[in-house]
Motif scaffolding. Structure first.
Motif, PDB file in Angstrom:
ATOM      1  N   GLU A 369     137.413  44.175  60.202  1.00 31.87           N
ATOM      2  CA  GLU A 369     137.650  42.991  59.370  1.00 31.87           C
ATOM      3  C   GLU A 369     138.485  43.374  58.153  1.00 31.87           C
ATOM      4  O   GLU A 369     139.441  42.680  57.791  1.00 31.87           O
ATOM      5  CB  GLU A 369     136.320  42.377  58.941  1.00 31.87           C
ATOM      6  CG  GLU A 369     135.505  41.783  60.081  1.00 31.87           C
ATOM      7  CD  GLU A 369     134.137  41.293  59.623  1.00 31.87           C
ATOM      8  OE1 GLU A 369     134.083  40.656  58.555  1.00 31.87           O
ATOM      9  OE2 GLU A 369     133.140  41.556  60.313  1.00 31.87           O
ATOM     10  N   LEU A 372     142.169  44.386  59.161  1.00 29.50           N
ATOM     11  CA  LEU A 372     142.997  43.217  59.483  1.00 29.50           C
ATOM     12  C   LEU A 372     143.310  42.411  58.229  1.00 29.50           C
ATOM     13  O   LEU A 372     144.428  41.918  58.054  1.00 29.50           O
ATOM     14  CB  LEU A 372     142.281  42.348  60.524  1.00 29.50           C
ATOM     15  CG  LEU A 372     142.178  42.957  61.930  1.00 29.50           C
ATOM     16  CD1 LEU A 372     141.227  42.144  62.797  1.00 29.50           C
ATOM     17  CD2 LEU A 372     143.549  43.047  62.595  1.00 29.50           C
ATOM     18  N   TYR A 379     141.490  36.536  61.568  1.00 24.93           N
ATOM     19  CA  TYR A 379     140.555  36.958  62.613  1.00 24.93           C
ATOM     20  C   TYR A 379     139.330  36.054  62.597  1.00 24.93           C
ATOM     21  O   TYR A 379     139.051  35.338  61.627  1.00 24.93           O
ATOM     22  CB  TYR A 379     140.126  38.420  62.409  1.00 24.93           C
ATOM     23  CG  TYR A 379     139.355  38.652  61.132  1.00 24.93           C
ATOM     24  CD1 TYR A 379     137.980  38.454  61.071  1.00 24.93           C
ATOM     25  CD2 TYR A 379     140.011  39.052  59.971  1.00 24.93           C
ATOM     26  CE1 TYR A 379     137.282  38.647  59.896  1.00 24.93           C
ATOM     27  CE2 TYR A 379     139.319  39.239  58.792  1.00 24.93           C
ATOM     28  CZ  TYR A 379     137.960  39.041  58.761  1.00 24.93           C
ATOM     29  OH  TYR A 379     137.263  39.214  57.589  1.00 24.93           O
ATOM     30  N   GLY A 482     143.198  33.186  65.345  1.00 26.38           N
ATOM     31  CA  GLY A 482     142.875  34.487  64.770  1.00 26.38           C
ATOM     32  C   GLY A 482     142.493  35.473  65.852  1.00 26.38           C
ATOM     33  O   GLY A 482     142.106  35.097  66.965  1.00 26.38           O
ATOM     34  N   VAL A 483     142.597  36.744  65.529  1.00 27.97           N
ATOM     35  CA  VAL A 483     142.175  37.813  66.426  1.00 27.97           C
ATOM     36  C   VAL A 483     140.652  37.747  66.583  1.00 27.97           C
ATOM     37  O   VAL A 483     139.934  37.526  65.615  1.00 27.97           O
ATOM     38  CB  VAL A 483     142.591  39.180  65.855  1.00 27.97           C
ATOM     39  CG1 VAL A 483     142.038  40.328  66.689  1.00 27.97           C
ATOM     40  CG2 VAL A 483     144.109  39.262  65.749  1.00 27.97           C
ATOM     41  N   THR A 484     140.160  37.917  67.794  1.00 23.45           N
ATOM     42  CA  THR A 484     138.720  37.878  68.044  1.00 23.45           C
ATOM     43  C   THR A 484     138.123  39.269  67.862  1.00 23.45           C
ATOM     44  O   THR A 484     138.607  40.235  68.448  1.00 23.45           O
ATOM     45  CB  THR A 484     138.425  37.390  69.467  1.00 23.45           C
ATOM     46  OG1 THR A 484     138.954  36.073  69.630  1.00 23.45           O
ATOM     47  CG2 THR A 484     136.920  37.361  69.727  1.00 23.45           C
ATOM     48  N   LEU A 485     137.081  39.349  67.050  1.00 23.12           N
ATOM     49  CA  LEU A 485     136.280  40.565  66.932  1.00 23.12           C
ATOM     50  C   LEU A 485     134.961  40.273  67.617  1.00 23.12           C
ATOM     51  O   LEU A 485     134.280  39.302  67.278  1.00 23.12           O
ATOM     52  CB  LEU A 485     136.045  40.933  65.465  1.00 23.12           C
ATOM     53  CG  LEU A 485     137.296  41.185  64.605  1.00 23.12           C
ATOM     54  CD1 LEU A 485     136.896  41.504  63.173  1.00 23.12           C
ATOM     55  CD2 LEU A 485     138.116  42.317  65.175  1.00 23.12           C
TER      56      LEU A 485
END
Length: 695
Positions: A369, A372, A379, A482-485
């Motif tokens: 987190e 990024l 994200y 957003g990018v997935t975490l």
């Protein structure tokens, strides 16, 4: 719909599934092989062929969203009245309907979370547990109930199963017993009791069983590798002595054994039904040949019952890039490099929502987190809270639902934004992670209104709320860009164009408490699930130490053996070491390990020595920039970067570039303005550089 037309577009194995409309059928379906397509076409083909009526079919799956997706596909295939439900939803429907004649008296109240009752039970037993401890004990009670283990038998059975309880086994047995007593006294029903009572109702009341079995004559069970003993008990009660059941699953995606699931029912299906039709789906339509090769190789050394049914996937897509394997000196270096690669992918045209960072435990999320955020990459953290369970979303849906009753046919998008504005949908995103997440959730609802209007220009508030209700029912959340975490467990069933599997070290994957051969094999299957989430780009990485300067004692995961190159290149190792320099606190000299501390150059507990007026000017400038460029404030610079600038007060581009979070792009875009602010001057004009770049 004409039955034969339903077979068009299916591959030979999928057609075999669709045509196998009688008796027991077992579909072994590898990742990305189109199992949902195959079984929905099978259901529709059986209806169109006159084999069974729509309303006599019960399709069972494990999530509300999967059930909703199945219903949607069946509607499009001409079978809208097929019942597609989760085990719990189907059981609750039947139990509620037959409660007066099966049990009598007031109906029990369903509890969705055990934590409150478990806390009371623990207190009654003289135990003080924090929230994490309560969750662990609640999970152990759930495991006991789905495996049909009674409180009096818990100690012996958990020992026989080789299971390590979170606290003393005798204490869990005591809490479990007290929990059940409280539940019965207050007429409460948990999910496990719901299934158990429904099965008992069918067993004890032939009349009710006859009525239910007359209603449902045809069964399909998806994700059968995840069935636990209690669910199997209910399925057997539904079936009675009939065998019109189709089960679908992949034993090599069994990753919930800790919760009582077992692949044995799937792998043992042909033995239980010797006359069963068995079909293997192996054509992988999801991933490139390069990703498929890694997936197949990852299971070559697997053992146990699931491995005996291993499916060798056959890629159907064109070639893609080779998967990468990268070793780092420490976790911050790994996270920083992954974030840079993600930024490059986005810059080259891959949407952020089509990228995922997958890890073994949720505790690994924070480092990524921060990394990024440092690069301004948006994200979303999957599993932190289900979208429609968020308080702000529940409140917004309630408000929108009320507004739809007084729909005056005003423009939909403007109306929705006006309704959401008092709830927190400001023109620009606020600062701070929690405030930003709330804003993004409301913005996703506003974007959904725009999507609805794009599909139907005359859509009204009533139409929008209907769409919302359908999405709530199926857990189909609107996409947040957003990018997935996500953890590997929460990623199951999903897919992305690009996947980064991170933290692949011994002790993390397999996890340190995976001691038995069976537990290690489940960790291997978890790795397989992670690999098969990727469509095109797959990057795997690990770090040798937790912190910069720490002892490099970690070893790459054994699951990488035979997949990765023998050793990283010398040039690559030098490059990674260069990106992971030791940073010491400028106040006390201690080695800094946390990303935020490394950025500001001092320990969090050491006194700050920054210019507060400069920091406030920087924040005001950032607000103006984010407003003008219509991006979240953290995309310009994070709070930590602004604080680091205020503490260092750079006087040149070279000094500014040495501050973490100020890369070449941001230096070029914002450097002149930031240096002017540091010198006590006003920048030429907010966002000028950004506009010049666009021209």
């Amino acid at each position: 719909m004409d039955a034969d037309r339903l077979l068009e577009g299916l591959d030979p194995e999928q057609k075999e599934v669709a045509r196998s409309v009688r008796g027991p059928v077992c579909v072994l379906a590898g990742a990305g092989t189109g199992k949902t397509r195959a079984i929905t076409h099978r259901i529709a083909y059986a209806v169109a062929s006159g084999v069974v009526a729509e309303q006599q079919i019960l399709a069972v799956t494990f999530t509300v969203r999967a059930a909703g997706e199945m219903r949607g596909r069946l509607r499009s295939l001409g079978a809208p009245r097929v019942q597609a439900r989760t085990f719990h939803a189907a059981a609750l429907r039947q139990l509620s309907y037959f409660w007066p004649q099966a049990v009598g008296g007031p109906k029990p109240r369903l509890i969705e979370s055990k934590l409150g009752v478990v806390a009371e039970a623990a207190h009654a037993c003289g135990l003080q547990l924090d929230r994490l401890g309560l969750r662990d004990v609640a999970g152990e009670i759930e495991w006991s109930k789905v495996t049909q283990t009674r409180p009096a038998d818990y100690e012996a059975i958990v020992d026989k199963a080789g299971r390590t309880p979170p606290i003393q086994a005798r204490d869990i047995a005591r809490v479990y017993d007290a929990y059940e007593e409280i539940r019965r006294e207050r007429n409460l029903l948990d999910f496990e009791s719901m299934l158990e009572l429904t099965a008992a109702m069918l067993t004890d009341s032939p009349k009710i069983a006859e009525e239910i079995r007359a209603q449902y004559r045809y069964f399909v069970v998806d994700e059968f590798q995840d069935v636990n003993p209690l669910q199997k008990l209910l399925l057997d009660a539904w079936l009675g002595d009939r065998d019109d059941v189709c089960v679908v699953g992949d034993p090599n995606q069994t990753i919930y054994s800790f919760a009582g699931a077992t692949p044995g029912y799937l792998t043992g299906f042909p033995a239980a039904y010797p006359h069963a039709t068995v079909v293997r789906l192996v054509r992988d339509y999801r991933s490139t040949p390069q990703v498929v090769r890694v997936a197949n190789a990852s299971l070559e050394h697997a053992s146990g019952p699931a491995a005996a049914q291993r499916l060798q996937l056959v890629a159907q897509r064109p070639d893609g890039p080779d998967p990468s394997y990268t070793e780092y000196d420490d976790e911050p270096a790994e996270a920083t490099s992954v974030a840079r690669k993600i930024a490059a992918l986005i810059e080259s045209g891959t949407p952020a929502r089509e990228i995922a960072v997958l890890f073994r435990t949720n505790s690994q999320s924070a480092t990524y987190e921060q990394a990024l955020s440092d690069l301004g990459v948006p994200y979303t953290v999957r599993g932190s809270a289900q979208f429609f369970d968020r308080p702000e979303v529940r409140g917004a849906v309630h408000t929108l639902r009320g507004a739809s009753r007084a729909d005056d046919h005003a423009p939909l998008v403007e109306t929705v934004r006006a309704i959401l504005a008092p709830l927190g949908l400001t023109p620009q995103p606020p600062e701070g992670r929690q405030a930003r997440e709330k804003w993004e959730a409301l913005a996703a609802l506003a974007q959904l209104a725009e999507d609805v209007v794009a599909e139907r220009a005359d859509a009204t508030m009533a139409d929008f709320v209907t769409e919302l209700e359908n999405r709530v029912a199926t857990e189909h959340a609107p996409e947040i860009e957003g990018v997935t975490l996500a953890s590997l467990h929460s990623a199951k069933g999903l897919e992305w164009d690009a996947v980064f599997l991170v933290g692949l070290t011994e002790g993390m994957l397999p996890i340190i408490y995976a001691e038995s051969a069976e537990q290690v094999e489940e960790e291997r299957r978890l790795f397989y699930v992670g690999v098969t989430r990727a469509r095109e780009y797959l990057a795997m990485s690990w770090s040798l130490a937790r912190s910069p300067g720490g002892r490099k004692t970690r070893k790459p995961s054994r699951f990488l053996d035979g997949l990765r190159p023998a050793s990283p290149s010398l040039a690559g190792r030098r490059a990674e070491r260069a990106s992971a320099k030791i940073v010491r606190c400028r106040i006390c000299g201690a080695t800094l390990t946390e990303a935020v501390e490394r950025k500001i150059g001092r320990c969090a507990g050491c006194p700050a020595d920054y210019d507060e007026e400069l920091l406030e000017r920087l924040r005001e400038w950032r607000r103006a920039i984010s407003s003008e460029q219509k991006v979240p404030a953290y995309v310009v610079f994070t709070d930590a970067t602004l604080q680091a600038i205020a503490e260092h007060v750079p006087t040149s581009s070279a000094q500014l570039s040495r501050i973490s979070g100020v890369g070449a792009v941001k230096l070029d875009r914002y450097g002149e303005a930031v240096l002017a602010l540091c010198a006590g001057e006003e920048p030429a004009r907010a966002g000028a550089a950004g506009h010049e770049e666009e021209q």
